[in-house]
Design a protein around this motif. Structure first.
Motif, PDB file in Angstrom:
ATOM      1  N   ILE A  11       4.587 -15.845   1.856  1.00 41.61           N
ATOM      2  CA  ILE A  11       3.947 -14.532   1.975  1.00 41.61           C
ATOM      3  C   ILE A  11       4.070 -13.683   0.809  1.00 41.61           C
ATOM      4  CG2 ILE A  11       2.532 -12.851   3.189  1.00 41.61           C
ATOM      5  CD1 ILE A  11       3.814 -14.307   5.851  1.00 41.61           C
ATOM      6  N   ALA A  12       5.295 -13.371   0.629  1.00 35.50           N
ATOM      7  CA  ALA A  12       5.629 -12.641  -0.635  1.00 35.50           C
ATOM      8  C   ALA A  12       5.407 -13.159  -1.864  1.00 35.50           C
ATOM      9  CB  ALA A  12       7.085 -12.138  -0.358  1.00 35.50           C
ATOM     10  N   SER A  13       5.242 -14.381  -1.789  1.00 33.17           N
ATOM     11  CA  SER A  13       5.193 -14.924  -3.404  1.00 33.17           C
ATOM     12  C   SER A  13       3.645 -14.730  -3.582  1.00 33.17           C
ATOM     13  CB  SER A  13       5.529 -16.320  -3.260  1.00 33.17           C
ATOM     14  OG  SER A  13       4.678 -17.131  -2.726  1.00 33.17           O
ATOM     15  N   TYR A  14       2.766 -14.817  -2.564  1.00 34.09           N
ATOM     16  CA  TYR A  14       1.563 -14.557  -2.690  1.00 34.09           C
ATOM     17  C   TYR A  14       1.051 -13.034  -3.066  1.00 34.09           C
ATOM     18  CZ  TYR A  14      -0.092 -19.453  -1.711  1.00 34.09           C
ATOM     19  OH  TYR A  14      -0.477 -20.609  -1.688  1.00 34.09           O
ATOM     20  N   MET A  15       1.930 -12.092  -2.436  1.00 38.82           N
ATOM     21  CA  MET A  15       1.770 -10.815  -2.611  1.00 38.82           C
ATOM     22  C   MET A  15       2.237 -10.407  -4.073  1.00 38.82           C
ATOM     23  SD  MET A  15       3.018  -9.582   1.270  1.00 38.82           S
ATOM     24  CE  MET A  15       2.452  -7.960   1.281  1.00 38.82           C
ATOM     25  N   LYS A  16       3.280 -11.165  -4.484  1.00 37.89           N
ATOM     26  CA  LYS A  16       3.604 -10.847  -5.782  1.00 37.89           C
ATOM     27  C   LYS A  16       3.106 -11.235  -6.975  1.00 37.89           C
ATOM     28  CE  LYS A  16       6.192 -14.145  -7.957  1.00 37.89           C
ATOM     29  NZ  LYS A  16       7.298 -14.965  -8.269  1.00 37.89           N
ATOM     30  N   ASP A  17       2.077 -12.155  -6.758  1.00 34.50           N
ATOM     31  CA  ASP A  17       0.954 -12.780  -7.785  1.00 34.50           C
ATOM     32  C   ASP A  17      -0.068 -11.671  -7.495  1.00 34.50           C
ATOM     33  OD1 ASP A  17       2.307 -14.879  -8.109  1.00 34.50           O
ATOM     34  OD2 ASP A  17       1.106 -16.090  -6.740  1.00 34.50           O
ATOM     35  N   THR A  18      -0.334 -11.207  -6.411  1.00 39.02           N
ATOM     36  CA  THR A  18      -1.640 -10.123  -6.193  1.00 39.02           C
ATOM     37  C   THR A  18      -1.120  -8.666  -6.963  1.00 39.02           C
ATOM     38  OG1 THR A  18      -2.108 -10.821  -4.203  1.00 39.02           O
ATOM     39  CG2 THR A  18      -2.729  -8.465  -4.482  1.00 39.02           C
ATOM     40  N   ILE A  19       0.038  -8.371  -7.002  1.00 35.34           N
ATOM     41  CA  ILE A  19       0.679  -7.290  -7.789  1.00 35.34           C
ATOM     42  C   ILE A  19       0.488  -7.523  -9.404  1.00 35.34           C
ATOM     43  CG2 ILE A  19       2.799  -6.015  -8.527  1.00 35.34           C
ATOM     44  CD1 ILE A  19       3.648  -6.131  -5.687  1.00 35.34           C
ATOM     45  N   HIS A  20       0.898  -8.718  -9.895  1.00 33.72           N
ATOM     46  CA  HIS A  20       0.773  -9.154 -11.096  1.00 33.72           C
ATOM     47  C   HIS A  20      -0.802  -9.232 -11.589  1.00 33.72           C
ATOM     48  CE1 HIS A  20       4.773  -9.871 -12.260  1.00 33.72           C
ATOM     49  NE2 HIS A  20       4.865 -10.643 -11.437  1.00 33.72           N
ATOM     50  N   SER A  21      -1.636 -10.034 -10.912  1.00 28.03           N
ATOM     51  CA  SER A  21      -3.140 -10.165 -11.264  1.00 28.03           C
ATOM     52  C   SER A  21      -3.783  -8.731 -11.125  1.00 28.03           C
ATOM     53  CB  SER A  21      -3.478 -11.345 -10.620  1.00 28.03           C
ATOM     54  OG  SER A  21      -3.640 -11.093  -9.228  1.00 28.03           O
ATOM     55  N   ASN A  22      -3.429  -7.858 -10.133  1.00 34.97           N
ATOM     56  CA  ASN A  22      -4.110  -6.564 -10.597  1.00 34.97           C
ATOM     57  C   ASN A  22      -3.351  -5.450 -11.289  1.00 34.97           C
ATOM     58  OD1 ASN A  22      -6.555  -6.696  -8.369  1.00 34.97           O
ATOM     59  ND2 ASN A  22      -4.886  -7.911  -7.418  1.00 34.97           N
ATOM     60  N   ASP A  23      -2.233  -6.088 -11.932  1.00 32.13           N
ATOM     61  CA  ASP A  23      -1.432  -5.103 -12.538  1.00 32.13           C
ATOM     62  C   ASP A  23      -1.312  -3.646 -11.725  1.00 32.13           C
ATOM     63  OD1 ASP A  23      -0.105  -4.538 -14.756  1.00 32.13           O
ATOM     64  OD2 ASP A  23      -1.717  -3.923 -16.051  1.00 32.13           O
ATOM     65  N   ILE A  24      -0.601  -3.884 -10.604  1.00 35.02           N
ATOM     66  CA  ILE A  24      -0.557  -2.852  -9.623  1.00 35.02           C
ATOM     67  C   ILE A  24       0.989  -1.958 -10.007  1.00 35.02           C
ATOM     68  CG2 ILE A  24      -0.119  -1.895  -7.359  1.00 35.02           C
ATOM     69  CD1 ILE A  24      -1.367  -4.616  -6.466  1.00 35.02           C
ATOM     70  N   SER A  25       0.616  -0.557 -10.440  1.00 36.74           N
ATOM     71  CA  SER A  25       1.981  -0.089 -10.777  1.00 36.74           C
ATOM     72  C   SER A  25       2.462   0.838  -9.671  1.00 36.74           C
ATOM     73  CB  SER A  25       1.806   0.668 -12.043  1.00 36.74           C
ATOM     74  OG  SER A  25       0.913   1.841 -11.701  1.00 36.74           O
ATOM     75  N   PHE A  26       3.846   0.969  -9.566  1.00 33.24           N
ATOM     76  CA  PHE A  26       4.553   1.635  -8.234  1.00 33.24           C
ATOM     77  C   PHE A  26       5.775   2.071  -8.967  1.00 33.24           C
ATOM     78  CE2 PHE A  26       4.801  -2.924  -7.536  1.00 33.24           C
ATOM     79  CZ  PHE A  26       6.009  -2.816  -6.931  1.00 33.24           C
ATOM     80  N   ASP A  27       6.276   3.113  -7.992  1.00 28.89           N
ATOM     81  CA  ASP A  27       8.026   3.445  -8.278  1.00 28.89           C
ATOM     82  C   ASP A  27       8.705   2.818  -7.299  1.00 28.89           C
ATOM     83  OD1 ASP A  27       7.083   4.963 -10.607  1.00 28.89           O
ATOM     84  OD2 ASP A  27       6.447   6.657  -9.331  1.00 28.89           O
ATOM     85  N   VAL A  28       8.022   3.070  -6.087  1.00 27.08           N
ATOM     86  CA  VAL A  28       8.985   2.658  -5.086  1.00 27.08           C
ATOM     87  C   VAL A  28       8.116   2.018  -3.647  1.00 27.08           C
ATOM     88  CG1 VAL A  28      10.488   4.573  -4.850  1.00 27.08           C
ATOM     89  CG2 VAL A  28       8.489   4.717  -3.626  1.00 27.08           C
ATOM     90  N   LEU A  29       8.683   1.077  -2.908  1.00 31.49           N
ATOM     91  CA  LEU A  29       7.840   0.386  -2.003  1.00 31.49           C
ATOM     92  C   LEU A  29       8.303   0.995  -0.822  1.00 31.49           C
ATOM     93  CD1 LEU A  29       8.930  -3.073  -3.219  1.00 31.49           C
ATOM     94  CD2 LEU A  29       6.790  -2.771  -2.778  1.00 31.49           C
ATOM     95  N   THR A  30       7.376   1.193   0.455  1.00 31.36           N
ATOM     96  CA  THR A  30       7.709   1.057   1.730  1.00 31.36           C
ATOM     97  C   THR A  30       6.905   0.262   2.470  1.00 31.36           C
ATOM     98  OG1 THR A  30       8.262   2.912   3.211  1.00 31.36           O
ATOM     99  CG2 THR A  30       6.248   3.162   2.430  1.00 31.36           C
ATOM    100  N   TYR A  31       7.129   0.393   3.849  1.00 32.69           N
ATOM    101  CA  TYR A  31       6.347  -0.409   4.820  1.00 32.69           C
ATOM    102  C   TYR A  31       5.984   0.302   6.146  1.00 32.69           C
ATOM    103  CZ  TYR A  31      11.252  -0.210   6.423  1.00 32.69           C
ATOM    104  OH  TYR A  31      12.543   0.421   6.607  1.00 32.69           O
ATOM    105  N   VAL A  32       5.135  -0.516   6.989  1.00 31.26           N
ATOM    106  CA  VAL A  32       4.492   0.307   8.273  1.00 31.26           C
ATOM    107  C   VAL A  32       5.916   0.010   9.098  1.00 31.26           C
ATOM    108  CG1 VAL A  32       3.022  -0.204   9.948  1.00 31.26           C
ATOM    109  CG2 VAL A  32       2.343  -0.444   7.631  1.00 31.26           C
ATOM    110  N   PRO A  33       6.397   1.017   9.654  1.00 30.35           N
ATOM    111  CA  PRO A  33       7.299   0.843  10.539  1.00 30.35           C
ATOM    112  C   PRO A  33       6.917   0.266  11.988  1.00 30.35           C
ATOM    113  CG  PRO A  33       6.719   3.195  10.599  1.00 30.35           C
ATOM    114  CD  PRO A  33       5.667   2.301   9.530  1.00 30.35           C
ATOM    115  N   MET A  34       7.899   0.179  13.042  1.00 33.97           N
ATOM    116  CA  MET A  34       7.530  -0.371  14.228  1.00 33.97           C
ATOM    117  C   MET A  34       8.185   0.741  15.227  1.00 33.97           C
ATOM    118  SD  MET A  34       9.160  -4.167  13.914  1.00 33.97           S
ATOM    119  CE  MET A  34       8.587  -5.074  15.330  1.00 33.97           C
ATOM    120  N   THR A  35       7.872   0.967  16.511  1.00 39.17           N
ATOM    121  CA  THR A  35       8.635   1.853  17.210  1.00 39.17           C
ATOM    122  C   THR A  35      10.122   1.268  17.483  1.00 39.17           C
ATOM    123  OG1 THR A  35       7.775   0.584  19.045  1.00 39.17           O
ATOM    124  CG2 THR A  35       6.587   2.555  18.515  1.00 39.17           C
ATOM    125  N   LYS A  36      10.935   1.874  17.825  1.00 39.30           N
ATOM    126  CA  LYS A  36      12.475   1.553  18.034  1.00 39.30           C
ATOM    127  C   LYS A  36      12.499   0.367  18.988  1.00 39.30           C
ATOM    128  CE  LYS A  36      15.073   5.493  16.695  1.00 39.30           C
ATOM    129  NZ  LYS A  36      15.429   6.685  16.907  1.00 39.30           N
TER     130      LYS A  36
END
Ligand SMILES: [Zn+2]
Length: 226
Positions: free
Chosen positions: A95-120
């Motif tokens: 899945i991440a390799s497809y997401m990597k391709d999406t970042i490359h093909s759309n030239d998405i620029s970002f400084d940091v990554l974060t993610y949707v959390p879950m409850t404890k």
């Protein structure tokens, strides 16, 4: 059980399996022989419907740009289910390799990554957060920091049977930023596995913005309805 224990253990197990089965690999979805492919075979790959266009998630005066690597169907749906409920981190890598391709093909620029959390409670039950795993894998690819800054403070009701408006109301107020140190004045890429109504990623993005992020874009492995 320490943070990420199951994640680390499963990753280690995946590595051991890879060593044992080196040269005799099978597709993790249909178990057919792999030739030059990694993790999934050509016919399972052909079953992934790539999503090329970005779209906006918005409510009121706030709009966020959202990218999804594929539609939530076929092999991608299977991969997400395996990552989410069967601790298959090899599925996560695909899945991440497809997401990597999406970042490359759309030239998405970002400084940091974060993610949707879950409850404890949910985290304890599953032992890992699949969105965190995807964000960390992308962080390694792009050599960008993965920041843990969001927390889920409300255990949301099951969304099944709720209409669109009820779904948004159900999610509102569920997320908070507990530490804005690493997102302040930064372009943030928020990662999640699947987007459905967009309410979850919208409220997470809004909290990030309210807590000082310069810009927030959203990236998910798949999109289900929007
Ligand atoms: Zn296959």
């Amino acid at each position: 059980m320490g943070h990420g224990f199951v994640e680390n253990l499963s990753f280690l197990w995946d590595c051991i399996l890879e060593l044992i089965y080196c040269g005799d690999e099978k597709c993790i979805l249909c178990k057919s022989d792999l030739y030059n492919d990694r993790y999934i075979c050509k016919s399972c790959k052909n079953n992934i419907k790539i999503c090329k266009d970005s779209f906006k998630i918005g409510k009121g005066c706030h709009q966020f740009k959202c990218y999804s690597s594929s539609y939530y169907s076929g092999s991608m749906m299977e991969l997400i289910i395996k990552l989410k409920y069967k601790s298959s981190f090899r599925s996560g890598n695909v899945i991440a390799s497809y997401m990597k391709d999406t970042i490359h093909s759309n030239d998405i620029s970002f400084d940091v990554l974060t993610y949707v959390p879950m409850t404890k409670k949910s985290f304890k039950k599953r032992g890992y957060n699949q969105s965190e795993y995807l964000a960390k894998t992308l962080g390694k690819y792009f050599r960008k920091p993965v920041v843990s800054c969001l927390t889920k403070i409300k255990d949301t009701k099951d969304q099944i049977g709720l209409n669109e408006k009820e779904r948004w109301n159900n999610i509102e107020g569920s997320f908070k930023v507990f530490d804005n140190h690493f997102i302040n004045d930064k372009s943030v890429l928020l990662v999640d596995d699947v987007i459905t109504t967009g309410a979850t990623v919208f409220y997470c993005s809004l909290e990030l913005l309210k807590s000082g992020a310069k810009k927030v874009d959203i990236l998910t492995g798949a999109k289900s309805r929007v």
